[in-house]
Design an enzyme around this catalytic site. Structure first.
Site, PDB file in Angstrom:
ATOM      1  CB  ALA A 130     -41.368  37.204 -37.497  1.00  0.00           C
ATOM      2  CG  ASP A 131     -39.160  36.281 -42.477  1.00  0.00           C
ATOM      3  OD1 ASP A 131     -39.517  35.125 -42.731  1.00  0.00           O
ATOM      4  OD2 ASP A 131     -39.707  37.279 -42.959  1.00  0.00           O
ATOM      5  CB  ILE A 132     -33.967  37.335 -38.428  1.00  0.00           C
ATOM      6  CG1 ILE A 132     -33.750  38.139 -39.717  1.00  0.00           C
ATOM      7  CG2 ILE A 132     -32.649  37.089 -37.712  1.00  0.00           C
ATOM      8  CD1 ILE A 132     -33.316  39.561 -39.499  1.00  0.00           C
TER       9      ILE A 132
END
Length: 395
Positions: free
Chosen positions: A167-169
């Site tokens: 999700a962050d990446i």
């Protein structure tokens, strides 16, 4: 050697993962990334382990090709230093909770008035609009809310977080894409704009065919283990000494796979002739192709399947990935010399450009390493002025 973005200056206010990942991509492609951190503490991830000589390996893996300057944005004089830098910047990137920059008096509207050509990129959990906008978010929360956990895990098992912080990446990737799109538009119009990327939005965007399957069939997708939800065979098989993943994505590959494992009679079996039929009759098919796979070792199957042109691969652990000959040939593991931690291996640059290749040129900076250098170079400050700002805790 010239690099694709070596004419772009980025003021990087980001911390932890999503934002730093976006600016790392830009830095790898040549942009001058000026990482602006709070004095004394810096990016939160400087406190994340594991450590090498008190330097965070987590931080170092995400902040190469960047210069660090410390500025106290809660100080009026510190804020003024930042605003002078904005006038000379192409891009500002931040991943604070929406409203934070506005409270500091540094929101998009204000900065764009100072520099109309500025690209202002904001990466946040839920974006700058909508009912969830001000909510806090971390990767695991967004993986849960965005649906990917509900389709990940073993069949009939509990929803499972994907091992990588996707999700962050993904938010970092989409933020970098948005910045590049905005820069291209500025090249045509001369005007900057705001790039608003939400982790939740990007998670929904990568649900692949899960939404399509639900919309068409009305069935809510659930965890299915390691098999593909609509292609057969497309999953791991036990071998004599381990596992091998086989991905026969069409009927031609299906026929080749059957020939390799000695089940030619299945090629034209009415139950399995086409992919939809194989999917429909999966429970009958699986044991018929799984049993022959146990007769040879993983290494033997890799060689035979490669020779036949059937996509396949071992399930590598990380120690094997960083020694894989293809990974090494593509320079996807590089070694960087950090001024404190020493030599550290990390992923290389996955975008291969023929004329303006990216590269890992410098290690992650220690906190405030380039403060004096940047202020002299960018704003023309002398030693006396810099020391005065430090004494007043603006830097």
């Amino acid at each position: 050697m010239k690099q694709a973005l070596d004419n772009i200056r980025v003021l990087d206010l980001t911390r932890v993962l999503a934002g730093p990942y976006a600016t790392m991509i830009l830095g790898d492609l040549g942009a001058d990334i000026i990482k602006i951190e709070m004095p004394l503490t810096g990016d939160d991830s400087r406190a994340f382990g594991p450590y090498v000589k008190n330097e965070s390996a987590y931080f170092m893996s995400l902040n190469r090709n960047k210069r660090s300057i410390t500025i106290n944005l809660k100080s009026e004089k510190g804020k003024n230093v930042f605003l002078e830098m904005v006038k000379k910047a192409d891009v500002v990137v931040e991943n604070f909770r929406p409203g934070t920059m506005e409270k500091l008096g540094l929101g998009y509207d204000y900065l764009s008035a100072i520099n109309p050509k500025l690209i202002y990129a904001a990466s946040s959990g839920y974006g700058h609009t909508g009912p969830y906008s001000k909510r806090a978010a971390y990767d695991a929360v967004v993986q849960a809310m965005g649906g990917v956990m509900s389709i990940t895990g073993q069949k009939d098992g509990k929803p499972t977080r994907v091992g990588s912080s996707i999700a962050d990446i993904n938010a970092g990737l989409f933020t970098a894409i948005g910045i590049l799109a905005a820069l291209n538009n500025r090249h045509e119009t001369g005007k900057g704009q705001k790039v608003d990327v939400a982790m939740l939005d990007t998670q929904v965007a990568i649900l692949e065919n899960a939404i399509a399957r639900y919309v068409v069939t009305g069935n809510v997708p659930k965890p299915g283990g390691n098999r593909h939800p609509s292609i057969v065979p497309f999953e791991p098989f036990d071998t004599k000494n381990g596992e091998v993943v086989v991905a026969a994505g069409n009927d031609v590959l299906w026929a080749k796979f059957c020939q390799v494992i000695g089940t030619e009679e299945l090629i034209n079996d009415e139950r399995f002739k086409t992919n939809p039929l194989r999917n429909e009759n999966y429970d009958e098919l699986r044991p018929l192709i799984a049993e022959p796979m146990t007769k040879k070792t993983t290494e033997e199957w890799l060689e035979l399947l490669d020779k036949a042109g059937v996509p396949n691969g071992p399930i590598n652990t990380v120690d094997k990935v960083i020694q894989d000959p293809q990974v090494l040939a593509r320079e996807m593991i590089v070694e960087v010399e950090h001024p404190v931690a020493g030599k550290l291996k990390m992923p290389g640059v996955p975008i291969k450009l023929s004329d303006t290749p990216g590269s890992v040129r410098t290690p992650a900076p220690v906190l405030g390493q380039h403060t004096d250098e940047i202020l002299k170079e960018l704003l023309g400050y002398d030693d006396e002025k810099i020391q005065s700002l430090k004494d007043e805790k603006a830097l």
